[in-house]
Structure formats: structure tokens, C-alpha cells
Design an enzyme around this catalytic site. Structure first.
Site, PDB file in Angstrom:
ATOM      1  N   TYR A  72       0.802  -1.094  -0.054  1.00  0.00           N
ATOM      2  CA  TYR A  72      -0.135  -0.112   0.172  1.00  0.00           C
ATOM      3  C   TYR A  72       0.972   1.160  -0.129  1.00  0.00           C
ATOM      4  CZ  TYR A  72      -3.082  -3.708   1.055  1.00  0.00           C
ATOM      5  OH  TYR A  72      -4.148  -4.783   0.817  1.00  0.00           O
ATOM      6  N   CYS A  73       1.610   1.520  -0.874  1.00  0.00           N
ATOM      7  CA  CYS A  73       2.697   2.462  -1.266  1.00  0.00           C
ATOM      8  C   CYS A  73       2.625   3.008  -2.685  1.00  0.00           C
ATOM      9  CB  CYS A  73       4.027   1.947  -0.703  1.00  0.00           C
ATOM     10  SG  CYS A  73       5.433   3.309  -1.136  1.00  0.00           S
TER      11      CYS A  73
END
Length: 221
Positions: A72-73
Site C-alpha cells: 500500500y505505497c
């Protein structure tokens, strides 16, 4: 929880990573020390969702790219690019290895069994499946860092002198060669000795260019 709510919940994680990817004038790549003792063949890691150790000595003769990854970047968009890099340079002996880590912005919050579904359905999404080996989630900095990353970091100085802000550092002890963010990369040669290291700000295309330049020396042998 609906998919829409999950995405909203993950937005702070994604935004935090985009802050880290803002451009700055800094070195993106650094060559590793040539006089370090030992090789990565002295180490191993547990394969994701397989509960079995993979000894790195099975990659003898290969060029290995170690990458600390997160789902989740903003830089998770590098996953498809890493797939393409693995596919394109596989004939030259390149092997990409991914190591999920939650130490940077808490952007790998799930447990090991949630990582592949997160990649497939959320980010990058669209049914994405990595074509390179992933390992169990673990630390790359601090007291509980994986031993192979202790070796890699000790062998290769970081390209940037900037360690980060106190707010971004969640591990202890803090060392000058510590990894700064998700998607930093280390290249290891066919003899198991680290060759070069890239900042997370280096694009996959620039990493590819550097690797191709490095591989030229092997074409004449």
C-alpha cells in the site's frame, strides 16, 4: 467492509508514500564495498505462504536483485515494472527477490496470507501476480532486522546522507546505512558479493540501465 471503504482506509498509507517520492537532488546509486567478508550464500529466508526456507546458495551464478517491498505505497506501482525486469533480464541470469516490510509508513499492514490478495485485488490490482519470489514479511532495519539485510547494508553504503525525519523512523537502533523507504534495491553478483545499491527514488528504468551496463562485462567472458 466493502472494497470502497477499504480503499478509503488505505488512502493515508498511499499518500504517505507519495510524500516520500517527491524529487530531490540526491545520488540514486552507490557501489558496494569490494572488501567485505562473506556472501549472501550464507543466508536464507522463508518463502511467502510456503513455510519453507530458501537458501540463497541456490542462486549461485545468478545476478540477484533484492528489493524491500510494500503493498500500500505509491511505489507499489513498481511491481509490474519489476515483473517486466525479471522477464526481460532472466535470460541474462537476473533473479528478482522481494521482501515485504511494514517499517515504512506501515504500508504492509496485513499478515503474510494477505499480501498476495492485496497485490491481486487492491494495488497494483487488476489480477496482478508477481512473477518473482516473495518472502515472508519481516524487518529490514533495527534490532529484529533480517540477517541478510544486515549483510547487504553493511556491504553497501546508502546513496543518500539523509536518514529521514524522526517521525518516519520507527526502529531501533538506527544506523547510517539503514534502508530509508520501501523499494530500495541491492544487486548481488554471481559470486554472491553485493555490487550496487539504489535509493527508493531511483526508477526501475534507471536501475535496468545500470544493470545492463554492469552485465556487459560478462558478455566478454
Amino acid at each position: 467492509m466493502t472494497t470502497q471503504l477499504r480503499v478509503v482506509h488505505l488512502l493515508p498509507l498511499l499518500l504517505a508514500c507519495f510524500v516520500q517520492t517527491s524529487p530531490k537532488q540526491e545520488t540514486m546509486k552507490m557501489d558496494c564495498h569490494k572488501d567485505e567478508k562473506g556472501t549472501i550464500y550464507d543466508y536464507e529466508a522463508i518463502a511467502l505462504n510456503k513455510n519453507e526456507y530458501v537458501p540463497f546458495k541456490q542462486y549461485v551464478g545468478k545476478h540477484i536483485l533484492f528489493v524491500n517491498v510494500a503493498t500500500y505505497c505509491g511505489l507499489t506501482a513498481q511491481y509490474p515494472e519489476l515483473n517486466a525486469l525479471q522477464e526481460e533480464l532472466k535470460p541474462y541470469g537476473l533473479v528478482v527477490l522481494g521482501f515485504p516490510c511494514n517499517q515504512f509508513g506501515k504500508q504492509e499492514p496485513g499478515d503474510n496470507k494477505e499480501i498476495l490478495p492485496g497485490l491481486k485485488y487492491v494495488r497494483p490490482g487488476g489480477g496482478f501476480v508477481p512473477n518473482f519470489q516473495l518472502f515472508e514479511k519481516g524487518d529490514v532495519n533495527g534490532e529484529k532486522e533480517q540477517k541478510v539485510f544486515s549483510f547487504l547494508k553493511h556491504s553497501c553504503p546508502h546513496p543518500s546522507e539523509i536518514l529521514g525525519t524522526f517521525k518516519s523512523i520507527s526502529w531501533d537502533p538506527v544506523k547510517v546505512h539503514d534502508i530509508r523507504w520501501n523499494f530500495e534495491k541491492f544487486l548481488v553478483g554471481p559470486d554472491g558479493i553485493p555490487v550496487m545499491r539504489w535509493s527508493h527514488r531511483a526508477t526501475v528504468s534507471s536501475v535496468k540501465t545500470d544493470i545492463l551496463a554492469y552485465l556487459k562485462q560478462f558478455k566478454t567472458k
